[in-house]
Design a protein around this motif. Structure first.
Motif, mmCIF file in Angstrom:
data_model
loop_
_atom_site.group_PDB
_atom_site.id
_atom_site.type_symbol
_atom_site.label_atom_id
_atom_site.label_comp_id
_atom_site.label_asym_id
_atom_site.label_seq_id
_atom_site.Cartn_x
_atom_site.Cartn_y
_atom_site.Cartn_z
ATOM 1 N N VAL A 84 -5.125 -21.094 -9.705
ATOM 2 C CA VAL A 84 -4.792 -20.945 -11.125
ATOM 3 C C VAL A 84 -5.334 -22.162 -11.858
ATOM 4 N N GLU A 86 -5.752 -23.620 -15.744
ATOM 5 C CA GLU A 86 -5.292 -23.401 -17.117
ATOM 6 C C GLU A 86 -6.400 -23.473 -18.149
ATOM 7 N N ARG A 102 -6.951 -17.036 -11.366
ATOM 8 C CA ARG A 102 -6.601 -16.878 -12.782
ATOM 9 C C ARG A 102 -7.174 -18.087 -13.512
ATOM 10 N N ARG A 104 -8.880 -19.550 -17.662
ATOM 11 C CA ARG A 104 -9.072 -19.305 -19.095
ATOM 12 C C ARG A 104 -10.570 -19.253 -19.408
ATOM 13 N N ASN A 119 -9.009 -12.968 -12.794
ATOM 14 C CA ASN A 119 -8.211 -12.554 -13.947
ATOM 15 C C ASN A 119 -8.253 -13.632 -15.007
ATOM 16 N N ARG A 120 -8.725 -13.260 -16.201
ATOM 17 C CA ARG A 120 -8.773 -14.200 -17.319
ATOM 18 C C ARG A 120 -7.428 -14.224 -18.018
ATOM 19 N N MET A 121 -6.935 -15.434 -18.292
ATOM 20 C CA MET A 121 -5.690 -15.595 -19.040
ATOM 21 C C MET A 121 -5.992 -15.497 -20.528
ATOM 22 N N GLU A 125 -0.919 -16.509 -23.032
ATOM 23 C CA GLU A 125 -0.316 -16.433 -21.707
ATOM 24 C C GLU A 125 -0.009 -17.806 -21.166
ATOM 25 N N ALA A 127 0.130 -20.142 -17.783
ATOM 26 C CA ALA A 127 -0.694 -20.157 -16.572
ATOM 27 C C ALA A 127 0.018 -19.554 -15.378
ATOM 28 N N GLN A 129 2.347 -17.273 -15.282
ATOM 29 C CA GLN A 129 2.923 -15.959 -15.511
ATOM 30 C C GLN A 129 2.171 -14.886 -14.727
#
Length: 141
Positions: A84, A86, A102, A104, A119-121, A125, A127, A129
């Motif tokens: 992940v 951010e 995940r 951004r 998966n793009r945030m 959203e 980070a 979640q």
């Protein structure tokens, strides 16, 4: 007129406050802030301190077996686990990620391999979640 290239966001590397060198193997979870460079091996989760603008750099010889989180990340080694990021994720040509990612913003070079989902945030959203799709209901018929 058509020759203008769109500027690509890049992470600025000033210095790393922590280093896991190539001759070091670490077993256990760890939390970091600021900059962490990993050239060795970590078996455990590597998480940045929430609310900090951290930078994780995983060199081509570096390996992490566990879930990873950071604000920015430069990945050129191997991660076996979920990732992940951010803000900005750079997957360099030697990057190998076996897990879900995940992010951004993403920059991915030729040769990088991801065995999982990207998966793009969205802007609203958080980070950490996780979204789950509802299970389909059986139809009576």
């Amino acid at each position: 007129m058509f020759n203008k290239k769109k500027s690509v966001p890049r992470v600025v590397i000033d210095q790393f406050s922590s280093l896991i060198s190539g001759n070091l193997s670490l077993v256990g979870d760890m939390e970091f802030e600021e900059g962490l460079k990993v050239s060795g091996a970590i078996r455990g989760n590597v998480c940045h301190k929430p609310g900090t603008h951290s930078l994780l750099a995983l060199s081509a010889d570096g390996r992490i077996e566990g879930n990873v989180s950071s604000y920015d990340a430069l990945i050129d080694g191997t991660i076996i686990g979920d990732l992940v990021v951010e803000h900005l994720l750079e997957l360099h040509s030697n990057a190998r990620v076996c897990g879900n990612i995940r992010y951004r913003q993403l920059s991915m070079e030729n040769g990088a391999i991801v065995d999982g989902t990207l998966n793009r945030m969205g802007d609203d959203e958080e980070a950490g979640q996780v979204f789950e799709l509802p299970q389909p209901q059986a139809r009576e018929g």
